[in-house]
Motif scaffolding. Structure first.
Motif, PDB file in Angstrom:
ATOM      1  N   ILE A   1       0.844  -1.208   0.000  1.00 42.87           N
ATOM      2  CA  ILE A   1       0.000   0.000   0.000  1.00 42.87           C
ATOM      3  C   ILE A   1       0.872   1.250   0.000  1.00 42.87           C
ATOM      4  CG2 ILE A   1      -1.671   1.341   1.329  1.00 42.87           C
ATOM      5  CD1 ILE A   1      -2.751  -1.347   2.405  1.00 42.87           C
ATOM      6  N   LEU A   2       1.892   1.250   0.828  1.00 37.50           N
ATOM      7  CA  LEU A   2       2.767   2.418   0.931  1.00 37.50           C
ATOM      8  C   LEU A   2       3.507   2.655  -0.379  1.00 37.50           C
ATOM      9  CD1 LEU A   2       3.468   4.516   3.046  1.00 37.50           C
ATOM     10  CD2 LEU A   2       5.298   3.024   3.867  1.00 37.50           C
ATOM     11  N   GLU A   3       3.965   1.595  -1.006  1.00 39.08           N
ATOM     12  CA  GLU A   3       4.659   1.720  -2.287  1.00 39.08           C
ATOM     13  C   GLU A   3       3.723   2.284  -3.357  1.00 39.08           C
ATOM     14  OE1 GLU A   3       7.080  -1.093  -5.524  1.00 39.08           O
ATOM     15  OE2 GLU A   3       6.384  -1.923  -3.621  1.00 39.08           O
ATOM     16  N   SER A   4       2.487   1.783  -3.381  1.00 34.84           N
ATOM     17  CA  SER A   4       1.505   2.293  -4.324  1.00 34.84           C
ATOM     18  C   SER A   4       1.203   3.759  -4.055  1.00 34.84           C
ATOM     19  CB  SER A   4       0.219   1.467  -4.211  1.00 34.84           C
ATOM     20  OG  SER A   4      -0.811   2.033  -4.999  1.00 34.84           O
ATOM     21  N   ALA A   5       1.135   4.129  -2.790  1.00 33.60           N
ATOM     22  CA  ALA A   5       0.835   5.509  -2.421  1.00 33.60           C
ATOM     23  C   ALA A   5       1.965   6.450  -2.822  1.00 33.60           C
ATOM     24  CB  ALA A   5       0.571   5.603  -0.923  1.00 33.60           C
ATOM     25  N   VAL A   6       3.205   6.017  -2.679  1.00 34.04           N
ATOM     26  CA  VAL A   6       4.347   6.836  -3.105  1.00 34.04           C
ATOM     27  C   VAL A   6       4.221   7.178  -4.586  1.00 34.04           C
ATOM     28  CG1 VAL A   6       6.832   6.833  -3.523  1.00 34.04           C
ATOM     29  CG2 VAL A   6       5.953   6.029  -1.336  1.00 34.04           C
ATOM     30  N   VAL A   7       3.912   6.168  -5.393  1.00 32.93           N
ATOM     31  CA  VAL A   7       3.762   6.385  -6.840  1.00 32.93           C
ATOM     32  C   VAL A   7       2.605   7.331  -7.128  1.00 32.93           C
ATOM     33  CG1 VAL A   7       3.220   5.263  -9.034  1.00 32.93           C
ATOM     34  CG2 VAL A   7       4.772   4.147  -7.419  1.00 32.93           C
ATOM     35  N   ALA A   8       1.466   7.091  -6.481  1.00 32.91           N
ATOM     36  CA  ALA A   8       0.265   7.888  -6.763  1.00 32.91           C
ATOM     37  C   ALA A   8       0.421   9.339  -6.333  1.00 32.91           C
ATOM     38  CB  ALA A   8      -0.935   7.254  -6.070  1.00 32.91           C
ATOM     39  N   PHE A   9       0.920   9.560  -5.124  1.00 31.93           N
ATOM     40  CA  PHE A   9       1.066  10.933  -4.638  1.00 31.93           C
ATOM     41  C   PHE A   9       2.155  11.684  -5.404  1.00 31.93           C
ATOM     42  CE2 PHE A   9      -0.781   9.380  -0.442  1.00 31.93           C
ATOM     43  CZ  PHE A   9      -1.978  10.065  -0.606  1.00 31.93           C
TER      44      PHE A   9
ATOM     45  N   LEU B   1      -1.798   8.426   5.559  1.00 27.98           N
ATOM     46  CA  LEU B   1      -1.042   7.707   4.535  1.00 27.98           C
ATOM     47  C   LEU B   1      -0.069   8.652   3.844  1.00 27.98           C
ATOM     48  CD1 LEU B   1      -0.486   5.229   2.766  1.00 27.98           C
ATOM     49  CD2 LEU B   1      -2.497   5.836   1.399  1.00 27.98           C
ATOM     50  N   PHE B   2      -0.529   9.848   3.526  1.00 33.96           N
ATOM     51  CA  PHE B   2       0.354  10.830   2.893  1.00 33.96           C
ATOM     52  C   PHE B   2       1.505  11.199   3.818  1.00 33.96           C
ATOM     53  CE2 PHE B   2       1.497  15.272   1.896  1.00 33.96           C
ATOM     54  CZ  PHE B   2       1.867  15.127   0.569  1.00 33.96           C
ATOM     55  N   ARG B   3       1.215  11.325   5.096  1.00 33.11           N
ATOM     56  CA  ARG B   3       2.259  11.651   6.063  1.00 33.11           C
ATOM     57  C   ARG B   3       3.362  10.587   6.043  1.00 33.11           C
ATOM     58  NH1 ARG B   3       1.804  15.021  10.314  1.00 33.11           N
ATOM     59  NH2 ARG B   3      -0.472  15.014  10.105  1.00 33.11           N
ATOM     60  N   GLU B   4       2.967   9.336   5.974  1.00 35.20           N
ATOM     61  CA  GLU B   4       3.963   8.259   5.951  1.00 35.20           C
ATOM     62  C   GLU B   4       4.706   8.215   4.625  1.00 35.20           C
ATOM     63  OE1 GLU B   4       3.308   4.569   7.809  1.00 35.20           O
ATOM     64  OE2 GLU B   4       1.605   5.261   9.016  1.00 35.20           O
ATOM     65  N   VAL B   5       4.022   8.564   3.534  1.00 36.31           N
ATOM     66  CA  VAL B   5       4.696   8.658   2.240  1.00 36.31           C
ATOM     67  C   VAL B   5       5.773   9.739   2.286  1.00 36.31           C
ATOM     68  CG1 VAL B   5       4.377   9.438  -0.156  1.00 36.31           C
ATOM     69  CG2 VAL B   5       2.858   7.712   0.811  1.00 36.31           C
ATOM     70  N   VAL B   6       5.461  10.872   2.878  1.00 39.78           N
ATOM     71  CA  VAL B   6       6.441  11.954   3.017  1.00 39.78           C
ATOM     72  C   VAL B   6       7.669  11.465   3.787  1.00 39.78           C
ATOM     73  CG1 VAL B   6       6.873  14.188   4.132  1.00 39.78           C
ATOM     74  CG2 VAL B   6       4.805  13.840   2.766  1.00 39.78           C
ATOM     75  N   ASP B   7       7.456  10.707   4.840  1.00 40.07           N
ATOM     76  CA  ASP B   7       8.577  10.155   5.598  1.00 40.07           C
ATOM     77  C   ASP B   7       9.427   9.238   4.734  1.00 40.07           C
ATOM     78  OD1 ASP B   7       7.954  11.482   7.934  1.00 40.07           O
ATOM     79  OD2 ASP B   7       6.791   9.835   8.776  1.00 40.07           O
TER      80      ASP B   7
ATOM     81  N   PHE C   1      11.133  16.043  -4.874  1.00 37.49           N
ATOM     82  CA  PHE C   1      10.780  17.325  -5.459  1.00 37.49           C
ATOM     83  C   PHE C   1       9.417  17.276  -6.135  1.00 37.49           C
ATOM     84  CE2 PHE C   1      15.413  17.738  -5.199  1.00 37.49           C
ATOM     85  CZ  PHE C   1      15.511  18.976  -4.612  1.00 37.49           C
ATOM     86  N   LEU C   2       9.123  16.178  -6.826  1.00 38.17           N
ATOM     87  CA  LEU C   2       7.825  16.058  -7.477  1.00 38.17           C
ATOM     88  C   LEU C   2       6.699  15.994  -6.448  1.00 38.17           C
ATOM     89  CD1 LEU C   2       8.630  13.535 -10.343  1.00 38.17           C
ATOM     90  CD2 LEU C   2       8.249  15.990 -10.530  1.00 38.17           C
ATOM     91  N   LEU C   3       6.924  15.272  -5.384  1.00 39.67           N
ATOM     92  CA  LEU C   3       5.925  15.187  -4.322  1.00 39.67           C
ATOM     93  C   LEU C   3       5.661  16.567  -3.736  1.00 39.67           C
ATOM     94  CD1 LEU C   3       4.250  13.139  -2.564  1.00 39.67           C
ATOM     95  CD2 LEU C   3       6.132  13.249  -0.934  1.00 39.67           C
ATOM     96  N   MET C   4       6.715  17.309  -3.499  1.00 39.72           N
ATOM     97  CA  MET C   4       6.602  18.659  -2.959  1.00 39.72           C
ATOM     98  C   MET C   4       5.855  19.572  -3.933  1.00 39.72           C
ATOM     99  SD  MET C   4       9.735  21.260  -2.020  1.00 39.72           S
ATOM    100  CE  MET C   4      10.324  21.259  -3.728  1.00 39.72           C
ATOM    101  N   LEU C   5       6.231  19.538  -5.182  1.00 38.30           N
ATOM    102  CA  LEU C   5       5.663  20.431  -6.188  1.00 38.30           C
ATOM    103  C   LEU C   5       4.177  20.149  -6.412  1.00 38.30           C
ATOM    104  CD1 LEU C   5       6.137  22.583  -8.400  1.00 38.30           C
ATOM    105  CD2 LEU C   5       6.698  20.707  -9.956  1.00 38.30           C
ATOM    106  N   ARG C   6       3.820  18.886  -6.523  1.00 37.98           N
ATOM    107  CA  ARG C   6       2.460  18.524  -6.916  1.00 37.98           C
ATOM    108  C   ARG C   6       1.472  18.503  -5.752  1.00 37.98           C
ATOM    109  NH1 ARG C   6       4.685  13.914 -11.139  1.00 37.98           N
ATOM    110  NH2 ARG C   6       5.245  15.416 -12.772  1.00 37.98           N
TER     111      ARG C   6
END
Length: 209
Positions: free
Chosen positions: A20-28, A62-68, A106-111
């Motif tokens: 789930i976390l891996e999928s969330a990293v890609v999606a976010f 979930l987003f918080r953990e993706v950021v980590d 950077f992409l996560l931050m920008l988007r």
């Protein structure tokens, strides 16, 4: 003879959570906080949306953990202070060439910056990981200010060279860009020689953890 249906294979909780976390990293990273949906993340991970919420509580958590996950590993900032300005400049020049892969942090931050809550989470992650790691490498007063100044320069170069692709910056040879960035970065992170060395540490609450 009638065969009993096979028993459902027990789910590996750790593996499911990781998927789930891996999928969330890609999606976010691809769509930002507002563009990525829990159902989309669940489908890519091979689970239900209900299970995503069961493991993580909410999309925000979930987003918080993706950021980590995305911001914790060193990407541009090295792990030691030896030739800091040169190493950051060299890495940035190499990783922003047209053929280089995009940098997830950077992409996560920008988007995700357009969503106030997501932006707050990203900002905290930047300060907790890259900012703190860089500040710990800087001698002299006010290391937090100088570390964030350097991070802003890094982000600006990445945006114009890699995302926007401005003509002159995108065309620069890595060696030439490294040399010029090293001068700029060195000036940005140099301590003020006239300021007491312990002032910034005291104002920021002591040594960086």
């Amino acid at each position: 003879m009638t065969l009993d249906p096979p028993a459902e294979r027990p789910r590996n909780a750790a593996a499911t959570r990781a998927a789930i976390l891996e999928s969330a990293v890609v999606a976010f990273t691809r769509s930002g906080y507002d563009g990525a949906g829990v159902r989309e993340i669940a489908q890519a991970a091979g689970v239900t949306a209900m299970l995503v919420i069961r493991y993580f509580g909410s999309k925000e958590q979930l987003f918080r953990e993706v950021v980590d996950v995305v911001l914790a590993p060193p990407t541009i900032v090295p792990e030691d202070s030896a030739t800091l300005a040169h190493r950051v400049a060299e890495t940035l020049a190499a990783r922003t060439t047209p053929e280089a892969e995009h940098l997830d942090p950077f992409l996560l931050m920008l988007r995700s910056a357009s969503n106030p809550r997501a932006n707050e989470i990203v900002r905290a992650g930047i300060e907790r990981y890259a900012g703190r790691r860089l500040a710990a490498l800087l001698p002299g007063p006010r290391p937090d200010e100088r570390s964030e100044l350097l991070l802003s320069l890094i982000a600006g170069v990445w945006l114009l060279r890699k995302v926007v692709g401005t003509t002159a910056l995108a065309a620069m040879e890595p060696a030439d860009l490294t040399r010029r960035l090293e001068e700029v970065f060195g000036a940005a992170i140099a301590p003020d020689p006239d300021e007491p060395a312990d002032r910034g540490r005291a104002e920021s609450g002591g040594a960086v953890e």
